[in-house]
Design a protein around this motif. Structure first.
Motif, short mmCIF file in Angstrom:
data_model
loop_
_atom_site.label_atom_id
_atom_site.label_comp_id
_atom_site.label_asym_id
_atom_site.label_seq_id
_atom_site.Cartn_x
_atom_site.Cartn_y
_atom_site.Cartn_z
N VAL A 97 45.71 -15.35 -14.11
CA VAL A 97 45.50 -16.37 -13.08
C VAL A 97 44.67 -15.68 -12.00
O VAL A 97 45.14 -14.75 -11.34
CB VAL A 97 46.82 -16.89 -12.51
CG1 VAL A 97 46.57 -17.90 -11.40
CG2 VAL A 97 47.65 -17.53 -13.63
N LEU A 98 43.46 -16.14 -11.83
CA LEU A 98 42.47 -15.45 -11.02
C LEU A 98 42.09 -16.31 -9.82
O LEU A 98 41.99 -17.54 -9.92
CB LEU A 98 41.23 -15.17 -11.88
CG LEU A 98 40.08 -14.36 -11.30
CD1 LEU A 98 40.52 -12.91 -11.08
CD2 LEU A 98 38.89 -14.40 -12.25
N GLY A 99 41.87 -15.66 -8.69
CA GLY A 99 41.43 -16.39 -7.51
C GLY A 99 41.32 -15.46 -6.31
O GLY A 99 41.88 -14.36 -6.31
N CYS A 148 53.13 -10.70 -13.61
CA CYS A 148 52.73 -9.55 -12.79
C CYS A 148 51.83 -10.04 -11.66
O CYS A 148 50.70 -10.47 -11.90
CB CYS A 148 52.00 -8.52 -13.64
SG CYS A 148 52.97 -7.92 -15.05
N ASP A 149 52.34 -9.98 -10.44
CA ASP A 149 51.63 -10.49 -9.28
C ASP A 149 50.90 -9.35 -8.57
O ASP A 149 51.51 -8.59 -7.82
CB ASP A 149 52.60 -11.19 -8.33
CG ASP A 149 51.90 -11.89 -7.16
OD1 ASP A 149 50.65 -11.92 -7.16
OD2 ASP A 149 52.60 -12.39 -6.27
N GLU A 150 49.60 -9.22 -8.83
CA GLU A 150 48.76 -8.17 -8.25
C GLU A 150 49.38 -6.79 -8.51
O GLU A 150 49.32 -5.90 -7.66
CB GLU A 150 48.58 -8.40 -6.74
CG GLU A 150 47.91 -9.70 -6.37
CD GLU A 150 46.39 -9.67 -6.55
OE1 GLU A 150 45.86 -8.67 -7.10
OE2 GLU A 150 45.73 -10.65 -6.14
N ILE A 171 48.53 -12.11 -12.42
CA ILE A 171 47.94 -12.77 -11.26
C ILE A 171 47.13 -11.73 -10.50
O ILE A 171 47.65 -10.67 -10.12
CB ILE A 171 49.03 -13.40 -10.38
CG1 ILE A 171 49.68 -14.56 -11.14
CG2 ILE A 171 48.47 -13.86 -9.05
CD1 ILE A 171 50.81 -15.22 -10.42
N THR A 172 45.86 -12.03 -10.28
CA THR A 172 44.97 -11.04 -9.69
C THR A 172 43.76 -11.70 -9.03
O THR A 172 43.50 -12.88 -9.24
CB THR A 172 44.49 -10.04 -10.78
OG1 THR A 172 43.68 -9.03 -10.18
CG2 THR A 172 43.69 -10.76 -11.86
N HIS A 173 43.06 -10.91 -8.23
CA HIS A 173 41.77 -11.37 -7.68
C HIS A 173 40.64 -10.51 -8.24
O HIS A 173 39.49 -10.65 -7.84
CB HIS A 173 41.77 -11.29 -6.14
CG HIS A 173 41.90 -9.88 -5.61
ND1 HIS A 173 43.10 -9.23 -5.51
CD2 HIS A 173 40.97 -9.01 -5.17
CE1 HIS A 173 42.91 -8.02 -5.02
NE2 HIS A 173 41.61 -7.86 -4.82
N GLN A 174 40.97 -9.62 -9.19
CA GLN A 174 40.00 -8.69 -9.74
C GLN A 174 39.63 -9.07 -11.18
O GLN A 174 40.44 -8.98 -12.08
CB GLN A 174 40.56 -7.26 -9.72
CG GLN A 174 40.93 -6.76 -8.34
CD GLN A 174 41.72 -5.46 -8.41
OE1 GLN A 174 42.83 -5.42 -8.91
NE2 GLN A 174 41.12 -4.39 -7.92
N ILE A 203 41.47 -20.15 -13.26
CA ILE A 203 40.93 -19.81 -11.95
C ILE A 203 41.37 -20.86 -10.93
O ILE A 203 41.19 -22.06 -11.13
CB ILE A 203 39.39 -19.72 -12.00
CG1 ILE A 203 38.99 -18.62 -12.99
CG2 ILE A 203 38.82 -19.44 -10.63
CD1 ILE A 203 37.50 -18.47 -13.19
N ILE A 204 41.96 -20.37 -9.84
CA ILE A 204 42.49 -21.24 -8.79
C ILE A 204 41.69 -21.04 -7.50
O ILE A 204 41.36 -19.90 -7.13
CB ILE A 204 43.98 -20.94 -8.54
CG1 ILE A 204 44.80 -21.30 -9.77
CG2 ILE A 204 44.51 -21.70 -7.33
CD1 ILE A 204 46.28 -21.00 -9.63
#
Length: 255
Positions: free
Chosen positions: A45-47, A173-175, A206-209, A222-223
């Protein structure tokens, strides 16, 4: 078959009680979000920061509850009923960004045993689960050490072992790698991929990378601004991104 579902989910955090009376009403963090995660899959889950990713994680096992819509865990709608929440938390293991915030004991093996003991597992089975989880993550030799003596990557492995010892169907897994160096990040991601393949545990990262998921995840969602803007196979989205946020994340990540 979906093991985790978000059906038309909307969530808004309560207004700040100290905010001025004329302050605007809080905006939804998630707005009519629909997402299905298949059993046994490895999904990212990316954003960007603030997109609603971590809120989605907390809705997955009853830390938070949506104002409208429905979260379904392994076929059971998640409600505020204590038994329902208890069963959901048995099925959804969580690993957060900062492993220090997850440590509850001064000995590694006792820390891993904490969640299992709270489930009422009898001592012999608890011992078996703890040892097996520590061996899976490569931390059995450190089982009698203090977590304070471990590196950041080792602490995160202990956090993963703690979640695994409860025999979850989903590991969220949150970040979990965002505070680690690239080499350690790669080793943790390889471990998660191995767990997914060996045990069939559904993995949600869950990540932004984009770099975190490019090599190991099968699918990505992608959110942006609390809404699902794009989803599909990682290779397809990486090579042919359709949304602006996907393009921004991908191109920012490329050297």
């Amino acid at each position: 078959m979906a093991i985790l579902e978000f059906n038309d989910v909307t969530f808004t955090y309560p207004a700040d009680p100290d905010a001025p009376k004329d302050a605007p009403a809080p905006r939804p963090v998630l707005s009519h979000l629909n997402l299905q995660i298949e059993k046994g899959s490895f999904v990212a889950v990316l954003g960007h920061n603030g997109s609603g990713k971590s809120t989605l994680a907390k809705l997955s096992n009853g830390i938070l509850f949506p104002q409208s819509g429905q979260v379904i865990v392994d076929g059971t709608p998640l409600t505020q009923d204590e038994d329902v929440v208890y069963n959901a938390r048995r099925k959804v293991g969580m690993v957060f960004q900062n492993p220090d915030n997850q440590i509850v004991s001064s000995i590694v093996e006792e820390d891993v045993a904490f969640g299992v003991e709270n489930l009422g597992v009898e001592p012999k089975e608890c011992r078996h689960r703890v040892d097996a989880a520590l061996k899976t993550v490569g931390m059995y030799a450190e089982r009698l050490k203090s977590p304070s003596k471990l590196s950041g990557g080792q602490k995160q492995r202990v956090a993963i072992a703690r979640a695994l010892a409860s025999n979850p169907k989903i590991l969220l897994c949150d970040e979990a790698t965002s505070a680690l160096d690239p080499q350690t990040t790669a080793s943790i991601l390889d471990l998660l991929k191995d767990i997914n393949q060996k045990f069939g545990i559904t993995m949600v990262v869950i990540t932004h990378q984009m770099s975190v998921i490019r090599e190991i995840c099968g699918h990505v969602a992608i959110i942006e601004n609390g809404q699902l803007v794009e989803q599909g196979r990682v290779a397809d989205i990486f090579n042919h991104p359709k949304s602006k946020v996907a393009r921004d994340l991908i191109f920012k990540d490329r050297p």
